[in-house]
Design an enzyme around this catalytic site. Structure first.
Site, PDB file in Angstrom:
ATOM      1  N   SER A 124      -1.113  -0.188 -15.049  1.00 57.47           N
ATOM      2  CA  SER A 124      -1.819  -1.413 -14.648  1.00 57.47           C
ATOM      3  C   SER A 124      -2.907  -1.766 -15.636  1.00 57.47           C
ATOM      4  O   SER A 124      -3.377  -2.902 -15.653  1.00 57.47           O
ATOM      5  CB  SER A 124      -2.546  -1.207 -13.318  1.00 57.47           C
ATOM      6  OG  SER A 124      -1.756  -0.627 -12.361  1.00 57.47           O
ATOM      7  N   HIS A 145       4.803  -4.161 -16.581  1.00 55.39           N
ATOM      8  CA  HIS A 145       3.909  -4.032 -15.430  1.00 55.39           C
ATOM      9  C   HIS A 145       4.445  -4.852 -14.263  1.00 55.39           C
ATOM     10  O   HIS A 145       4.233  -6.064 -14.179  1.00 55.39           O
ATOM     11  CB  HIS A 145       2.488  -4.482 -15.828  1.00 55.39           C
ATOM     12  CG  HIS A 145       1.491  -4.327 -14.731  1.00 55.39           C
ATOM     13  ND1 HIS A 145       0.477  -5.222 -14.513  1.00 55.39           N
ATOM     14  CD2 HIS A 145       1.369  -3.384 -13.768  1.00 55.39           C
ATOM     15  CE1 HIS A 145      -0.229  -4.835 -13.464  1.00 55.39           C
ATOM     16  NE2 HIS A 145       0.293  -3.724 -12.997  1.00 55.39           N
ATOM     17  N   GLU A 157       4.353  -8.324 -16.104  1.00 56.05           N
ATOM     18  CA  GLU A 157       3.626  -8.480 -17.365  1.00 56.05           C
ATOM     19  C   GLU A 157       4.328  -7.609 -18.412  1.00 56.05           C
ATOM     20  O   GLU A 157       4.527  -6.412 -18.191  1.00 56.05           O
ATOM     21  CB  GLU A 157       2.166  -8.041 -17.207  1.00 56.05           C
ATOM     22  CG  GLU A 157       1.326  -9.025 -16.401  1.00 56.05           C
ATOM     23  CD  GLU A 157      -0.139  -8.601 -16.268  1.00 56.05           C
ATOM     24  OE1 GLU A 157      -1.007  -9.479 -16.224  1.00 56.05           O
ATOM     25  OE2 GLU A 157      -0.425  -7.391 -16.186  1.00 56.05           O
ATOM     26  N   ASN A 195      -4.844  -7.609 -13.727  1.00 59.96           N
ATOM     27  CA  ASN A 195      -5.790  -6.599 -13.262  1.00 59.96           C
ATOM     28  C   ASN A 195      -7.190  -6.801 -13.801  1.00 59.96           C
ATOM     29  O   ASN A 195      -8.164  -6.341 -13.214  1.00 59.96           O
ATOM     30  CB  ASN A 195      -5.279  -5.191 -13.578  1.00 59.96           C
ATOM     31  CG  ASN A 195      -4.568  -4.631 -12.369  1.00 59.96           C
ATOM     32  OD1 ASN A 195      -5.191  -4.380 -11.337  1.00 59.96           O
ATOM     33  ND2 ASN A 195      -3.267  -4.494 -12.467  1.00 59.96           N
TER      34      ASN A 195
HETATM   35  P1  NAI Z   1       1.832   6.757  -6.636  1.00 59.86           P
HETATM   36  O1  NAI Z   1       0.707   7.707  -6.574  1.00 59.86           O
HETATM   37  O2  NAI Z   1       2.357   6.113  -5.394  1.00 59.86           O
HETATM   38  O3  NAI Z   1       3.111   7.450  -7.353  1.00 59.86           O
HETATM   39  C1  NAI Z   1       3.057   8.211  -8.518  1.00 59.86           C
HETATM   40  C2  NAI Z   1       4.208   9.209  -8.442  1.00 59.86           C
HETATM   41  O4  NAI Z   1       4.378   9.859  -9.699  1.00 59.86           O
HETATM   42  C3  NAI Z   1       3.971  10.323  -7.397  1.00 59.86           C
HETATM   43  O5  NAI Z   1       5.081  10.369  -6.532  1.00 59.86           O
HETATM   44  C4  NAI Z   1       3.825  11.578  -8.244  1.00 59.86           C
HETATM   45  O6  NAI Z   1       4.321  12.746  -7.587  1.00 59.86           O
HETATM   46  C5  NAI Z   1       4.670  11.215  -9.450  1.00 59.86           C
HETATM   47  N1  NAI Z   1       4.338  11.971 -10.664  1.00 59.86           N
HETATM   48  C6  NAI Z   1       3.114  12.320 -11.125  1.00 59.86           C
HETATM   49  N2  NAI Z   1       3.235  12.968 -12.309  1.00 59.86           N
HETATM   50  C7  NAI Z   1       4.561  13.013 -12.589  1.00 59.86           C
HETATM   51  C8  NAI Z   1       5.327  13.538 -13.661  1.00 59.86           C
HETATM   52  N3  NAI Z   1       4.732  14.153 -14.682  1.00 59.86           N
HETATM   53  N4  NAI Z   1       6.674  13.405 -13.630  1.00 59.86           N
HETATM   54  C9  NAI Z   1       7.275  12.779 -12.593  1.00 59.86           C
HETATM   55  N5  NAI Z   1       6.605  12.264 -11.552  1.00 59.86           N
HETATM   56  C10 NAI Z   1       5.265  12.374 -11.547  1.00 59.86           C
HETATM   57  O7  NAI Z   1       1.408   5.663  -7.714  1.00 59.86           O
HETATM   58  P2  NAI Z   1       1.916   4.137  -7.834  1.00 59.86           P
HETATM   59  O8  NAI Z   1       1.082   3.277  -6.968  1.00 59.86           O
HETATM   60  O9  NAI Z   1       3.393   4.090  -7.721  1.00 59.86           O
HETATM   61  O10 NAI Z   1       1.485   3.821  -9.341  1.00 59.86           O
HETATM   62  C11 NAI Z   1       2.256   4.271 -10.440  1.00 59.86           C
HETATM   63  C12 NAI Z   1       1.858   3.481 -11.681  1.00 59.86           C
HETATM   64  O11 NAI Z   1       2.090   2.095 -11.449  1.00 59.86           O
HETATM   65  C13 NAI Z   1       0.385   3.625 -12.074  1.00 59.86           C
HETATM   66  O12 NAI Z   1       0.286   3.589 -13.458  1.00 59.86           O
HETATM   67  C14 NAI Z   1      -0.234   2.375 -11.463  1.00 59.86           C
HETATM   68  O13 NAI Z   1      -1.412   1.970 -12.099  1.00 59.86           O
HETATM   69  C15 NAI Z   1       0.880   1.363 -11.654  1.00 59.86           C
HETATM   70  N6  NAI Z   1       0.865   0.233 -10.723  1.00 59.86           N
HETATM   71  C16 NAI Z   1       0.544   0.407  -9.400  1.00 59.86           C
HETATM   72  C17 NAI Z   1       0.551  -0.693  -8.542  1.00 59.86           C
HETATM   73  C18 NAI Z   1       0.245  -0.528  -7.094  1.00 59.86           C
HETATM   74  O14 NAI Z   1       0.051  -1.554  -6.400  1.00 59.86           O
HETATM   75  N7  NAI Z   1       0.179   0.676  -6.542  1.00 59.86           N
HETATM   76  C19 NAI Z   1       0.873  -2.035  -9.028  1.00 59.86           C
HETATM   77  C20 NAI Z   1       1.287  -2.091 -10.406  1.00 59.86           C
HETATM   78  C21 NAI Z   1       1.247  -0.988 -11.232  1.00 59.86           C
END
Ligand code: NAI
Length: 289
Positions: A124, A145, A157, A195
């Site tokens: 993000s 993104h 994005e 963001n």
């Molecule tokens: P989340 O915390 O829901 O999911 C992240 C997942 O990655 C977890 O299931 C975790 O176990 C897994 N993980 C961590 N390290 C890992 C690795 N080395 N190998 C494989 N899996 C691994 O986070 P979320 O919300 O899905 O965010 C993910 C990315 O997307 C971040 O960079 C965030 O900034 C971005 N993002 C999030 C949004 C949101 O609304 N939550 C919107 C747009 C982008």
């Protein structure tokens, strides 16, 4: 700029969290077989079950055929680690919003995939240039993104780092369109466009509540009645308060502590409390019932 005429056939997603599984759902829904890397089989199973609940709801409402749900589920395959990925032509990373963790993932991806594989990050707010530099082919790395919830939000994005091939950016943008999404090219600046604009939306809302001007529910209600789809606190519960806080910190740091982007200490307290929003059943509001 002439595009490369991209043909994606074998995508993979790293991280089966809120965003990763949303991206998987869109890819599988568009007919792609998707490999998914997550830290453990149990975490992946939980994530798949959550996704299936959403699909089942659509089947019950008559918005999806039962067979389509089965086909989508049949296209998703768990892979325990990056070095177990079968031949892939596009990898989308969606792990935690932490530069060091993402750089480690990209280092492994660079080492374990073929030189042509496109490597994308769903970050993000972090630097695509900084993530790409950890691979041996920064020209094949870009930001994709997606927005939350991925199946419903059209905007993507598309972020070019300093070394990203301009032809690749064009080609991937065209491909994004074939998924029914709306690609928008943005510069590799902290928080990109959405963001960056959203930082004061969230942090000013905390300040308003902290100074006693209005309560959280009142802020949300008034912002909604001004035409926004969601108020800041309900939106944070959807995003994940931890993820939103990480974006605030990274944009603040990215602009060298410019006070315009200063996070609020209550954001940090909320993260410390473990009440992270819908995904934990409780955040600014309760979702336990
Ligand atoms: P989340 O915390 O829901 O999911 C992240 C997942 O990655 C977890 O299931 C975790 O176990 C897994 N993980 C961590 N390290 C890992 C690795 N080395 N190998 C494989 N899996 C691994 O986070 P979320 O919300 O899905 O965010 C993910 C990315 O997307 C971040 O960079 C965030 O900034 C971005 N993002 C999030 C949004 C949101 O609304 N939550 C919107 C747009 C982008």
């Amino acid at each position: 700029m002439k595009s490369e005429g991209l043909r994606i056939q074998r995508p993979a997603v790293i991280g089966a969290g809120t965003m990763g599984m949303g991206i998987v759902e869109v890819l599988a829904g568009n007919g792609f077989s998707v490999q998914v890397v997550e830290l453990s089989q149990d975490l992946f199973n939980d994530a798949l079950q959550k996704m299936d609940k959403r699909l089942l709801r659509r089947v019950e409402k008559g918005k999806m055929a039962a067979r389509e749900r089965e086909e989508i589920l049949g296209r998703i395959r768990y892979v325990p680690a990056i070095n177990n990925l079968d031949q892939v032509d596009l990898v989308i990373e969606a792990v935690v919003e932490n530069l060091a963790v993402k750089q480690e993932v990209f280092k492994d991806l660079g080492a374990c995939t073929s030189p042509d594989t496109i490597l994308a990050s769903n970050t993000s707010s972090l630097s695509i240039t900084g993530i790409a530099a950890k691979t041996t082919r920064p020209e094949r790395v870009l930001g994709l993104h997606f927005f939350n919830p991925v199946p419903r939000m059209a905007l993507v994005e598309v972020v070019a780092g300093m070394a990203t091939s301009p032809a690749l950016v064009e080609a991937v943008s065209e491909w994004i369109r074939t998924l029914g999404k709306e690609p928008v090219k943005v510069k590799d600046v902290p928080g990109f466009l959405v963001n960056r604009v959203a930082r004061p939306f969230h942090t000013e809302a905390y300040r308003i509540v902290q100074e006693g001007t209005a309560g959280k529910a009142q802020v949300d209600r008034i912002i909604r009645s001004a035409g926004f789809k969601m108020g800041p606190f309900e939106l944070q519960d959807l995003i994940g308060i931890d993820i939103n806080y990480a974006a605030s910190v990274s944009v603040y740091e990215g602009y060298f502590h410019d006070p315009r982007f200063r996070p609020h200490f209550v954001q940090q307290r909320m993260v410390e409390s473990g009440a992270l929003g819908r995904k934990t059943g409780k955040g600014h509001y309760s979702y336990e019932s």
